[in-house]
Design a protein around this motif. Structure first.
Motif, PDB file in Angstrom:
ATOM      1  N   ALA A 115       5.400 -16.788   1.632  1.00  0.00           N
ATOM      2  CA  ALA A 115       6.875 -16.881   1.957  1.00  0.00           C
ATOM      3  C   ALA A 115       6.841 -16.291   3.523  1.00  0.00           C
ATOM      4  N   GLN A 116       6.021 -15.675   4.019  1.00  0.00           N
ATOM      5  CA  GLN A 116       6.147 -15.257   5.422  1.00  0.00           C
ATOM      6  C   GLN A 116       4.641 -15.451   5.930  1.00  0.00           C
ATOM      7  N   SER A 117       4.454 -15.487   7.429  1.00  0.00           N
ATOM      8  CA  SER A 117       3.068 -15.410   7.823  1.00  0.00           C
ATOM      9  C   SER A 117       2.886 -14.559   9.083  1.00  0.00           C
ATOM     10  N   GLY A 118       1.599 -14.288   9.314  1.00  0.00           N
ATOM     11  CA  GLY A 118       1.261 -13.330  10.457  1.00  0.00           C
ATOM     12  C   GLY A 118       2.007 -12.102  10.429  1.00  0.00           C
ATOM     13  N   GLU A 119       2.332 -11.482  11.578  1.00  0.00           N
ATOM     14  CA  GLU A 119       2.731  -9.974  11.516  1.00  0.00           C
ATOM     15  C   GLU A 119       3.962  -9.711  10.871  1.00  0.00           C
ATOM     16  N   GLY A 120       4.540 -10.877  10.724  1.00  0.00           N
ATOM     17  CA  GLY A 120       5.878 -10.807   9.989  1.00  0.00           C
ATOM     18  C   GLY A 120       5.769 -10.186   8.635  1.00  0.00           C
ATOM     19  N   ARG A 121       4.810 -10.426   7.819  1.00  0.00           N
ATOM     20  CA  ARG A 121       4.402  -9.760   6.451  1.00  0.00           C
ATOM     21  C   ARG A 121       4.418  -8.396   6.620  1.00  0.00           C
ATOM     22  N   PHE A 122       4.208  -7.870   7.710  1.00  0.00           N
ATOM     23  CA  PHE A 122       4.133  -6.300   7.652  1.00  0.00           C
ATOM     24  C   PHE A 122       5.187  -5.553   8.085  1.00  0.00           C
ATOM     25  N   LYS A 123       6.524  -6.207   8.237  1.00  0.00           N
ATOM     26  CA  LYS A 123       7.560  -5.762   8.708  1.00  0.00           C
ATOM     27  C   LYS A 123       8.252  -5.016   7.744  1.00  0.00           C
ATOM     28  N   SER A 124       8.444  -5.330   6.603  1.00  0.00           N
ATOM     29  CA  SER A 124       9.386  -4.558   5.444  1.00  0.00           C
ATOM     30  C   SER A 124       8.708  -3.239   5.005  1.00  0.00           C
ATOM     31  N   THR A 137     -11.534   2.261   8.332  1.00  0.00           N
ATOM     32  CA  THR A 137     -11.840   1.089   8.763  1.00  0.00           C
ATOM     33  C   THR A 137     -11.044   0.497   9.540  1.00  0.00           C
ATOM     34  N   GLY A 138      -9.833   0.922   9.698  1.00  0.00           N
ATOM     35  CA  GLY A 138      -8.806   0.153  10.560  1.00  0.00           C
ATOM     36  C   GLY A 138      -7.859  -0.811   9.906  1.00  0.00           C
ATOM     37  N   SER A 139      -8.445  -1.170   8.724  1.00  0.00           N
ATOM     38  CA  SER A 139      -7.586  -2.429   7.976  1.00  0.00           C
ATOM     39  C   SER A 139      -6.254  -1.824   7.464  1.00  0.00           C
ATOM     40  N   PRO A 140      -5.043  -2.637   7.450  1.00  0.00           N
ATOM     41  CA  PRO A 140      -3.853  -1.979   7.132  1.00  0.00           C
ATOM     42  C   PRO A 140      -3.739  -1.585   5.690  1.00  0.00           C
ATOM     43  N   VAL A 141      -3.289  -0.308   5.511  1.00  0.00           N
ATOM     44  CA  VAL A 141      -3.120   0.417   4.166  1.00  0.00           C
ATOM     45  C   VAL A 141      -1.670   0.354   3.931  1.00  0.00           C
ATOM     46  N   LEU A 142      -1.232   0.013   2.596  1.00  0.00           N
ATOM     47  CA  LEU A 142       0.178   0.354   2.340  1.00  0.00           C
ATOM     48  C   LEU A 142       0.339   1.382   1.773  1.00  0.00           C
ATOM     49  N   ILE A 143       1.364   2.336   2.511  1.00  0.00           N
ATOM     50  CA  ILE A 143       1.170   3.729   2.259  1.00  0.00           C
ATOM     51  C   ILE A 143       1.945   4.201   0.811  1.00  0.00           C
ATOM     52  N   ASP A 144       2.607   3.164   0.169  1.00  0.00           N
ATOM     53  CA  ASP A 144       3.253   3.501  -1.151  1.00  0.00           C
ATOM     54  C   ASP A 144       2.667   2.554  -2.308  1.00  0.00           C
ATOM     55  N   ALA A 145       1.529   1.983  -2.106  1.00  0.00           N
ATOM     56  CA  ALA A 145       0.780   1.206  -2.953  1.00  0.00           C
ATOM     57  C   ALA A 145       0.446   2.102  -4.054  1.00  0.00           C
ATOM     58  N   LEU A 146       0.091   1.867  -5.156  1.00  0.00           N
ATOM     59  CA  LEU A 146      -0.404   2.735  -6.268  1.00  0.00           C
ATOM     60  C   LEU A 146      -1.550   3.294  -5.893  1.00  0.00           C
ATOM     61  N   GLY A 175      -9.188  -8.536  16.223  1.00  0.00           N
ATOM     62  CA  GLY A 175      -8.907  -8.780  17.384  1.00  0.00           C
ATOM     63  C   GLY A 175      -7.335  -8.245  17.808  1.00  0.00           C
ATOM     64  N   GLY A 176      -6.929  -7.112  17.233  1.00  0.00           N
ATOM     65  CA  GLY A 176      -5.633  -6.560  17.599  1.00  0.00           C
ATOM     66  C   GLY A 176      -4.652  -7.113  16.625  1.00  0.00           C
ATOM     67  N   ARG A 177      -5.074  -7.935  15.654  1.00  0.00           N
ATOM     68  CA  ARG A 177      -4.006  -8.424  14.628  1.00  0.00           C
ATOM     69  C   ARG A 177      -4.218  -8.191  13.482  1.00  0.00           C
ATOM     70  N   ARG A 178      -3.212  -8.161  12.628  1.00  0.00           N
ATOM     71  CA  ARG A 178      -3.349  -7.668  11.251  1.00  0.00           C
ATOM     72  C   ARG A 178      -3.215  -8.905  10.173  1.00  0.00           C
ATOM     73  N   TYR A 179      -3.953  -8.874   9.084  1.00  0.00           N
ATOM     74  CA  TYR A 179      -3.871 -10.201   8.331  1.00  0.00           C
ATOM     75  C   TYR A 179      -3.749  -9.494   6.831  1.00  0.00           C
ATOM     76  N   GLY A 180      -3.200 -10.510   6.061  1.00  0.00           N
ATOM     77  CA  GLY A 180      -3.184  -9.929   4.693  1.00  0.00           C
ATOM     78  C   GLY A 180      -2.920 -11.210   3.735  1.00  0.00           C
ATOM     79  N   MET A 181      -3.176 -10.964   2.603  1.00  0.00           N
ATOM     80  CA  MET A 181      -2.804 -12.035   1.297  1.00  0.00           C
ATOM     81  C   MET A 181      -2.903 -11.395   0.128  1.00  0.00           C
ATOM     82  N   THR A 182      -2.039 -12.174  -0.741  1.00  0.00           N
ATOM     83  CA  THR A 182      -1.838 -11.474  -2.196  1.00  0.00           C
ATOM     84  C   THR A 182      -3.154 -12.041  -3.022  1.00  0.00           C
TER      85      THR A 182
END
Length: 178
Positions: free
Chosen positions: A89-98, A106-115, A29-36
């Motif tokens: 520590a953060q929620s929602g879109e703020g998690r993706f800012k740093s 698939t369109g899922s968020p991919v961390l560019i500098d992950a292992l 729905g146009g939003r990114r989600y994530g969890m550890t």
């Protein structure tokens, strides 16, 4: 007859089990989600499939269930702060800012500098207890920045140390400190 394992016994044992730290992401729905998460593993090589276990109360669970896609981003030892960010520590879109993120098949968020990141499409969902087990067929793999994996055990972050077979641990070596 033996008593069944209590919830407390099980949790105590699982806290000792070291696991690689990952950020599981999805988009819906146009939003990114994530969890550890540490409940991640290879399921099969043919077809390439990974397994993730996600609590049904997590907002990321709903996104994965609806979009039927997710990405496993394997964190480097230096990424412990990002792990903390995605564990509440953060929620929602703020998690993706740093950090820098992209999207693959698939369109899922991919961390560019992950292992490494495994971009997956859900092929099966199994509900068990408080969690859903999502089997994701890997559509793309992004090998990112080199480094050692971030580990978690007994409520602490750790990093991998290389040892020679049969060699004792160096005296005073602190594997748990950062």
């Amino acid at each position: 007859m033996e008593q069944p394992v209590s919830l407390e016994q099980f949790k105590l044992g699982m806290r000792i089990l070291a696991g690689a730290v990952n950020v599981i992401t999805s988009a819906h729905g146009g939003r990114r989600y994530g969890m550890t998460a540490t409940a991640v593993c290879s399921a099969t090589a043919d077809p390439p499939t990974v397994l993730v276990c996600v609590n049904k109360l997590a907002t990321t669970h709903g996104a994965i269930a609806k979009s039927k896609v997710f990405c496993v981003n394997v964190l480097r030892a230096e990424d412990w702060e990002l792990s903390t960010t995605f564990s509440g520590a953060q929620s929602g879109e703020g998690r993706f800012k740093s950090r820098d993120w992209t999207r693959l098949a698939t369109g899922s968020p991919v961390l560019i500098d992950a292992l490494v990141s495994f971009d997956c499409r859900v092929v099966k969902k199994i509900v068990h207890g408080t969690h859903s087990i999502f089997l994701g067929q890997v559509e793309q793999v992004l090998v990112g920045k080199k480094g050692k994996p971030l580990l978690y055990s007994e409520g602490q972050y750790a990093k991998l140390a290389s040892l020679t077979l049969g060699e004792p641990l160096p005296e005073g070596l602190d594997y748990w400190g950062f």
